[in-house]
Design a protein around this motif. Sequence first.
Motif, PDB file in Angstrom:
ATOM      1  N   MET A 154       0.743  -1.241   0.053  1.00 10.30           N
ATOM      2  CA  MET A 154       0.078   0.013   0.068  1.00 10.30           C
ATOM      3  C   MET A 154       0.955   1.058   0.067  1.00 10.30           C
ATOM      4  O   MET A 154       1.746   1.431   0.851  1.00 10.30           O
ATOM      5  CB  MET A 154      -1.027  -0.109   1.369  1.00 10.30           C
ATOM      6  CG  MET A 154      -1.922  -1.312   1.109  1.00 10.30           C
ATOM      7  SD  MET A 154      -2.837  -1.517   2.613  1.00 10.30           S
ATOM      8  CE  MET A 154      -3.127   0.095   3.544  1.00 10.30           C
ATOM      9  N   ALA A 155       0.580   2.133  -0.764  1.00 10.34           N
ATOM     10  CA  ALA A 155       1.696   3.335  -1.074  1.00 10.34           C
ATOM     11  C   ALA A 155       0.620   4.617  -1.497  1.00 10.34           C
ATOM     12  O   ALA A 155      -0.272   4.530  -2.369  1.00 10.34           O
ATOM     13  CB  ALA A 155       2.608   3.217  -1.978  1.00 10.34           C
ATOM     14  N   ASN A 156       0.884   5.701  -1.021  1.00 10.00           N
ATOM     15  CA  ASN A 156       0.201   6.906  -1.213  1.00 10.00           C
ATOM     16  C   ASN A 156       1.338   7.982  -1.110  1.00 10.00           C
ATOM     17  O   ASN A 156       1.871   8.406   0.154  1.00 10.00           O
ATOM     18  CB  ASN A 156      -0.897   7.421  -0.268  1.00 10.00           C
ATOM     19  CG  ASN A 156      -1.546   8.458  -0.641  1.00 10.00           C
ATOM     20  OD1 ASN A 156      -0.911   9.568  -0.722  1.00 10.00           O
ATOM     21  ND2 ASN A 156      -2.822   8.291  -0.828  1.00 10.00           N
ATOM     22  N   LYS A 157       1.486   8.676  -2.095  1.00  6.07           N
ATOM     23  CA  LYS A 157       2.753   9.527  -2.326  1.00  6.07           C
ATOM     24  C   LYS A 157       2.655  10.718  -1.089  1.00  6.07           C
ATOM     25  O   LYS A 157       3.315  11.466  -0.655  1.00  6.07           O
ATOM     26  CB  LYS A 157       2.822  10.167  -3.627  1.00  6.07           C
ATOM     27  CG  LYS A 157       2.217  10.982  -4.201  1.00  6.07           C
ATOM     28  CD  LYS A 157       2.444  11.612  -5.428  1.00  6.07           C
ATOM     29  CE  LYS A 157       1.236  12.097  -5.871  1.00  6.07           C
ATOM     30  NZ  LYS A 157       1.435  13.375  -6.641  1.00  6.07           N
ATOM     31  N   ASP A 158       1.292  11.250  -0.947  1.00  2.00           N
ATOM     32  CA  ASP A 158       1.065  12.151   0.074  1.00  2.00           C
ATOM     33  C   ASP A 158       1.106  11.597   1.682  1.00  2.00           C
ATOM     34  O   ASP A 158       1.280  12.327   2.423  1.00  2.00           O
ATOM     35  CB  ASP A 158      -0.155  12.793  -0.258  1.00  2.00           C
ATOM     36  CG  ASP A 158      -0.402  13.410  -1.530  1.00  2.00           C
ATOM     37  OD1 ASP A 158       0.896  13.868  -2.030  1.00  2.00           O
ATOM     38  OD2 ASP A 158      -1.327  13.406  -2.401  1.00  2.00           O
ATOM     39  N   TYR A 159       0.786  10.470   1.888  1.00  2.00           N
ATOM     40  CA  TYR A 159       0.658   9.794   3.100  1.00  2.00           C
ATOM     41  C   TYR A 159       1.764   8.970   3.392  1.00  2.00           C
ATOM     42  O   TYR A 159       1.683   8.685   4.738  1.00  2.00           O
ATOM     43  CB  TYR A 159      -0.702   9.288   3.444  1.00  2.00           C
ATOM     44  CG  TYR A 159      -1.928  10.490   3.055  1.00  2.00           C
ATOM     45  CD1 TYR A 159      -2.248  11.195   4.248  1.00  2.00           C
ATOM     46  CD2 TYR A 159      -2.719  10.420   1.948  1.00  2.00           C
ATOM     47  CE1 TYR A 159      -3.148  12.340   4.016  1.00  2.00           C
ATOM     48  CE2 TYR A 159      -3.777  11.447   1.796  1.00  2.00           C
ATOM     49  CZ  TYR A 159      -3.886  12.196   2.869  1.00  2.00           C
ATOM     50  OH  TYR A 159      -4.756  13.097   2.745  1.00  2.00           O
ATOM     51  N   GLY A 160       2.238   8.423   2.619  1.00  3.18           N
ATOM     52  CA  GLY A 160       3.479   7.375   2.927  1.00  3.18           C
ATOM     53  C   GLY A 160       3.027   6.166   2.780  1.00  3.18           C
ATOM     54  O   GLY A 160       2.079   5.938   1.819  1.00  3.18           O
ATOM     55  N   PHE A 161       3.668   5.159   3.507  1.00  2.12           N
ATOM     56  CA  PHE A 161       3.652   3.758   2.828  1.00  2.12           C
ATOM     57  C   PHE A 161       3.077   2.747   4.229  1.00  2.12           C
ATOM     58  O   PHE A 161       3.340   3.156   5.251  1.00  2.12           O
ATOM     59  CB  PHE A 161       4.991   3.229   2.228  1.00  2.12           C
ATOM     60  CG  PHE A 161       5.375   3.915   1.418  1.00  2.12           C
ATOM     61  CD1 PHE A 161       4.901   3.889  -0.145  1.00  2.12           C
ATOM     62  CD2 PHE A 161       6.250   5.248   1.670  1.00  2.12           C
ATOM     63  CE1 PHE A 161       5.494   4.577  -0.987  1.00  2.12           C
ATOM     64  CE2 PHE A 161       6.900   5.812   0.452  1.00  2.12           C
ATOM     65  CZ  PHE A 161       6.276   5.478  -0.841  1.00  2.12           C
ATOM     66  N   GLY A 162       2.570   1.748   3.826  1.00  5.75           N
ATOM     67  CA  GLY A 162       2.113   0.850   4.914  1.00  5.75           C
ATOM     68  C   GLY A 162       2.368  -0.507   4.316  1.00  5.75           C
ATOM     69  O   GLY A 162       2.250  -0.951   3.212  1.00  5.75           O
ATOM     70  N   GLY A 163       1.676  -1.383   5.179  1.00 10.00           N
ATOM     71  CA  GLY A 163       1.791  -2.965   4.808  1.00 10.00           C
ATOM     72  C   GLY A 163       0.914  -3.573   5.691  1.00 10.00           C
ATOM     73  O   GLY A 163       0.030  -3.079   6.465  1.00 10.00           O
ATOM     74  N   GLY A 181      -9.467   1.086   8.912  1.00 13.74           N
ATOM     75  CA  GLY A 181      -9.325   2.131   7.966  1.00 13.74           C
ATOM     76  C   GLY A 181      -8.831   3.401   8.880  1.00 13.74           C
ATOM     77  O   GLY A 181      -9.608   4.455   9.152  1.00 13.74           O
ATOM     78  N   TYR A 182      -7.573   3.188   9.594  1.00 16.24           N
ATOM     79  CA  TYR A 182      -6.930   4.255  10.429  1.00 16.24           C
ATOM     80  C   TYR A 182      -5.474   4.411  10.112  1.00 16.24           C
ATOM     81  O   TYR A 182      -5.110   3.276   9.575  1.00 16.24           O
ATOM     82  CB  TYR A 182      -7.429   3.786  11.740  1.00 16.24           C
ATOM     83  CG  TYR A 182      -6.717   4.842  12.884  1.00 16.24           C
ATOM     84  CD1 TYR A 182      -7.618   5.943  12.881  1.00 16.24           C
ATOM     85  CD2 TYR A 182      -5.944   4.319  14.022  1.00 16.24           C
ATOM     86  CE1 TYR A 182      -7.366   6.960  14.055  1.00 16.24           C
ATOM     87  CE2 TYR A 182      -5.716   5.197  15.036  1.00 16.24           C
ATOM     88  CZ  TYR A 182      -6.204   6.590  14.965  1.00 16.24           C
ATOM     89  OH  TYR A 182      -5.756   7.475  15.982  1.00 16.24           O
ATOM     90  N   TYR A 183      -5.017   5.302  10.382  1.00 18.72           N
ATOM     91  CA  TYR A 183      -3.421   5.492  10.202  1.00 18.72           C
ATOM     92  C   TYR A 183      -2.589   4.859  10.915  1.00 18.72           C
ATOM     93  O   TYR A 183      -1.345   4.713  10.737  1.00 18.72           O
ATOM     94  CB  TYR A 183      -2.937   6.904   9.835  1.00 18.72           C
ATOM     95  CG  TYR A 183      -3.210   7.724  11.288  1.00 18.72           C
ATOM     96  CD1 TYR A 183      -2.057   8.041  12.067  1.00 18.72           C
ATOM     97  CD2 TYR A 183      -4.362   8.493  11.423  1.00 18.72           C
ATOM     98  CE1 TYR A 183      -2.149   8.644  13.226  1.00 18.72           C
ATOM     99  CE2 TYR A 183      -4.294   9.281  12.644  1.00 18.72           C
ATOM    100  CZ  TYR A 183      -3.614   9.197  13.479  1.00 18.72           C
ATOM    101  OH  TYR A 183      -3.499  10.176  14.636  1.00 18.72           O
ATOM    102  N   GLU A 184      -3.145   4.560  12.179  1.00 19.58           N
ATOM    103  CA  GLU A 184      -2.150   3.935  13.406  1.00 19.58           C
ATOM    104  C   GLU A 184      -2.355   2.283  13.056  1.00 19.58           C
ATOM    105  O   GLU A 184      -3.137   1.866  12.261  1.00 19.58           O
ATOM    106  CB  GLU A 184      -2.631   3.969  14.701  1.00 19.58           C
ATOM    107  CG  GLU A 184      -2.592   5.336  15.163  1.00 19.58           C
ATOM    108  CD  GLU A 184      -1.182   6.045  15.594  1.00 19.58           C
ATOM    109  OE1 GLU A 184      -0.361   5.057  15.894  1.00 19.58           O
ATOM    110  OE2 GLU A 184      -1.045   7.131  15.489  1.00 19.58           O
TER     111      GLU A 184
END
Length: 74
Positions: A1-10, A43-46
């Motif tokens: 998962m990647a979003n250039k504005d918000y960073g990357f996740g997994g 659906g949360y950033y943490e």
Amino acid sequence: MANKDYGFGGLLCLDMGTEEKANRLMNLLQNCTQFGFMAVSLGYYETLMSCSGSSTSSEMNAEEKALAGISLGW
């Protein structure tokens, strides 16, 4: 998962074998180590944890879960 504005996740999936073991691990991680939060929605950033065999996949019957490879501890 990647979003250039918000960073990357997994995403990491563990099969603990049973719902009880999965819930014990999530409880330990959340309450004893302050690592992540138990949540049904991811659906949360943490860091979030979910036992999808009994939450997000709860509408599926046992046969459908078996075909999809979803155990109660996953």
